[in-house]
Design an enzyme around this catalytic site. Structure first.
Site, short mmCIF file in Angstrom:
data_model
loop_
_atom_site.label_atom_id
_atom_site.label_comp_id
_atom_site.label_asym_id
_atom_site.label_seq_id
_atom_site.Cartn_x
_atom_site.Cartn_y
_atom_site.Cartn_z
N ARG A 47 0.80 -1.23 0.00
CA ARG A 47 0.00 0.00 0.00
C ARG A 47 0.83 1.28 0.00
O ARG A 47 0.30 2.38 -0.14
CB ARG A 47 -0.95 -0.01 1.21
N ASP A 78 7.92 -1.68 10.77
CA ASP A 78 7.05 -0.61 10.28
C ASP A 78 6.20 0.00 11.40
O ASP A 78 5.22 0.67 11.14
CB ASP A 78 6.15 -1.13 9.15
N GLU A 91 -7.58 -13.10 14.08
CA GLU A 91 -7.30 -12.11 13.04
C GLU A 91 -8.61 -11.56 12.47
O GLU A 91 -9.61 -12.29 12.39
CB GLU A 91 -6.47 -12.74 11.92
N ASN A 136 1.23 1.68 7.03
CA ASN A 136 0.84 0.85 5.89
C ASN A 136 0.79 1.65 4.60
O ASN A 136 0.98 1.11 3.51
CB ASN A 136 -0.51 0.19 6.14
C1 UD1 Z 1 -0.40 -8.47 12.36
C2 UD1 Z 1 -1.02 -9.37 13.42
C3 UD1 Z 1 -2.30 -8.72 13.96
C4 UD1 Z 1 -2.00 -7.36 14.51
C5 UD1 Z 1 -1.27 -6.51 13.47
C6 UD1 Z 1 -0.77 -5.25 14.11
C7 UD1 Z 1 -0.45 -11.64 12.76
C8 UD1 Z 1 -0.93 -12.88 12.12
N1 UD1 Z 1 -1.32 -10.63 12.83
O1 UD1 Z 1 -1.36 -8.38 11.31
O2 UD1 Z 1 -2.86 -9.54 14.99
O3 UD1 Z 1 -3.18 -6.73 14.93
O4 UD1 Z 1 -0.12 -7.21 12.93
O5 UD1 Z 1 -0.30 -4.38 13.13
O6 UD1 Z 1 0.68 -11.58 13.20
N2 UD1 Z 1 6.04 -9.81 8.15
C9 UD1 Z 1 7.20 -10.49 7.80
N3 UD1 Z 1 7.08 -11.69 7.18
C10 UD1 Z 1 5.90 -12.25 6.86
C11 UD1 Z 1 4.72 -11.53 7.21
C12 UD1 Z 1 4.84 -10.32 7.85
O7 UD1 Z 1 8.29 -10.01 8.08
O8 UD1 Z 1 5.89 -13.33 6.30
C13 UD1 Z 1 6.17 -8.50 8.80
C14 UD1 Z 1 5.64 -7.39 7.92
O9 UD1 Z 1 6.68 -6.80 7.19
C15 UD1 Z 1 5.06 -6.42 8.93
C16 UD1 Z 1 4.67 -7.30 10.11
O10 UD1 Z 1 5.36 -8.52 9.96
O11 UD1 Z 1 6.02 -5.52 9.39
C17 UD1 Z 1 3.18 -7.52 10.21
O12 UD1 Z 1 2.74 -8.21 9.07
P1 UD1 Z 1 1.36 -7.88 8.43
O13 UD1 Z 1 1.17 -8.76 7.28
O14 UD1 Z 1 1.24 -6.41 8.21
O15 UD1 Z 1 0.37 -8.35 9.59
P2 UD1 Z 1 -1.05 -7.82 9.84
O16 UD1 Z 1 -1.97 -8.52 8.92
O17 UD1 Z 1 -1.07 -6.36 9.90
CA CA Z 2 0.33 -4.42 9.29
#
Ligand code: UD1
Ligand code: CA
Length: 453
Positions: A14, A101, A151, A224
């Site tokens: 985004r 982030d 989630e 985001n």
């Molecule tokens: C996640 C949480 C959610 C919380 C939210 C807060 C999980 C499953 N969910 O959701 O409960 O409310 O954060 O913002 O954890 N990332 C990686 N590798 C991956 C996936 C993600 O490094 O494979 C990092 C992303 O870069 C990011 C962070 O983890 O910085 C969060 O990932 P994101 O996909 O944004 O999780 P949310 O769906 O926001």
């Molecule tokens: Ca996020």
């Protein structure tokens, strides 16, 4: 020991950017750098950063930071990301999970989270939000104990109505984390390995989750998109502005002040609107910064006045100087005390000693200028022959008439005077007058040309 894992592998779709999200800047530094710097403030810790999307760029940009880099080649979820960093972490550590982030998390909150994990072995940072959409929800039992996280995309109506959300930050014993993360699956709407599923696993084993909240929600806000980035930037700038005002700096309008770096400020400084300060800056007591000044990596000593619209870049300016309006001081310039630099003057890689004046429309480059020198309007140092740069040396008490060109290399010795309009091509002796100018002629009754019909 505390092992900190910072998740930073996501792309950040985004942001609509070629740059990985965690490299976008907040207050002049990458988002991820803010998180690392905060993590570094905790005692006895090791820091691992999980990188993925744009990994080479991320590592190159933050190469100097004392962290262990762990690659997550494909982004299969937060649980999978944490798993990449775990093999190297000692089983008797505590693990703190942070996000690259979420830049404004504060060291006090993190310390509280670490302390909260000491009893039960597991603490979680949650927040109550008026609009919890998109976040994981905290499901508690009737007695208020945390049971699990659902989630948003997997939540039913009752769960969607919960306004306590998971910030994602948690502290947990490494041996437990290793065991739980190994048994995660991706049976959910997003087909991802959710780190959040370990909360349910923990409570099923009778582990108490100690949930605490941060002092402000900004601490847990993630970036985001660029709208959220701008919101956090404003919040951060406001905080810096208040700290400066409390320390004795007048800001004419704190919402029109931007500091992207560090400002070491004396007292009774006043800064007018739209000042942009970048890098490391030192301002002495009583310095006045006019409207629309841009200052980068500079030291400006006590009592100096910057009139509006000046650019000061990598320069050192003495006390009691008066600069601008519309002056440009470029890198490697040093002005001693009580120097005056006026409008439309550019100074590059030069030193000017105390009491000298360059008041109007001049270019001074690669020069050494002595004390009490007066440089007339429109004076140019011709420092460049198209291939090489040369030096101009002007000794103390020299007077340079307006519209002079000084063709470097050249030296004008102490007390010399240069007549207006002179092109100086040879060294000028001390206390002499140099003048190169076509004699003025006079043609009587001169008829000006008339426009032809
Ligand atoms: C996640 C949480 C959610 C919380 C939210 C807060 C999980 C499953 N969910 O959701 O409960 O409310 O954060 O913002 O954890 N990332 C990686 N590798 C991956 C996936 C993600 O490094 O494979 C990092 C992303 O870069 C990011 C962070 O983890 O910085 C969060 O990932 P994101 O996909 O944004 O999780 P949310 O769906 O926001
Ligand atoms: Ca996020």
């Amino acid at each position: 020991m505390l092992s900190i894992i910072i998740l930073a592998a996501g792309q950040g779709t985004r942001m609509q950017s070629a740059l990985p999200k965690v490299l976008h800047h907040l207050a002049g530094r990458p988002l991820l750098q803010h998180v690392i710097e905060t993590a570094q403030q905790l005692p006895n810790r090791d820091i691992a950063v999980v990188y993925g999307y744009g990994g080479e760029l991320v590592r190159a940009e933050l190469a100097g930071m004392p962290v262990r880099w762990v690659e997550q080649a494909s982004q299969l979820g937060t649980g999978h990301a944490v798993a990449q960093a775990l093999p190297e972490i000692p089983a008797d550590d505590f693990v703190l999970v942070l996000y690259g982030d979420v830049p404004l998390i504060g060291p006090e909150t993190l310390q509280a989270l670490v302390t909260a994990a000491e009893g039960s072995g597991f603490s979680l940072l949650t927040a109550k939000l008026p609009d919890p959409a998109g976040y994981g929800r905290i499901v508690r039992d009737d007695s208020g104990k945390v049971l699990r996280i659902v989630e948003h995309k997997d939540a039913g109506d009752t769960e969607c109505a919960i306004n306590e959300i998971n910030t994602g930050m948690l502290v947990v014993r490494a041996d437990w984390l290793q065991r739980w993360v190994a048994s995660l699956d991706s049976e959910n709407k997003q087909g991802e390995y959710y780190l959040t599923d370990i909360i349910g696993m923990a409570t099923a084993e009778g582990v108490t989750i100690n949930a605490i909240q941060p002092a402000t929600v900004f601490e847990t806000q993630g970036v985001n998109d660029r709208v959220q980035l701008a919101e956090l930037e404003r919040y951060y700038q406001r905080g810096q502005a208040e700290t400066l005002m409390r320390a004795g700096v007048t800001l004419m309008d704190p919402s029109r002040f931007d500091l992207r770096g560090n400002l070491h400020a004396g007292t009774d400084i006043s800064i007018d609107v739209n000042a942009v300060l970048i890098g490391n800056i030192v301002l002495g007591d009583g310095v006045q910064v006019g409207a629309n000044c841009f200052i980068r990596n500079a030291e400006i000593a006590a009592g100096t006045i910057l009139e509006p619209n000046c650019v000061i870049d990598n320069a050192i300016i003495g006390a009691g100087c008066r600069i601008g309006p519309f002056a440009r001081i470029r890198p490697d310039t040093r002005l001693d005390d009580n120097v005056h630099v006026g409008n439309f003057v550019e100074i590059k890689k030069s030193t000017i000693a105390a009491g000298s004046k360059v008041n109007h429309l001049s270019y001074i480059g690669d020069s050494e200028i002595g004390r009490d020198v007066n440089i007339g309007a429109g004076t140019i140092t011709c420092n460049y022959d198209g291939a090489n740069k040369f030096k101009t040396i002007i000794e103390d008490n020299v007077f340079i008439g307006s519209d002079t060109q000084l063709v470097a290399p050249v030296r004008v010795a102490t007390g010399a005077t240069i007549g207006a309009g002179t092109t100086v091509t040879r060294d000028v002796e001390a206390n002499s007058l140099a003048v190169s100018r076509i004699e003025q002629r006079s043609v009587k009754n001169w008829q000006r040309p008339k426009k032809s019909k």
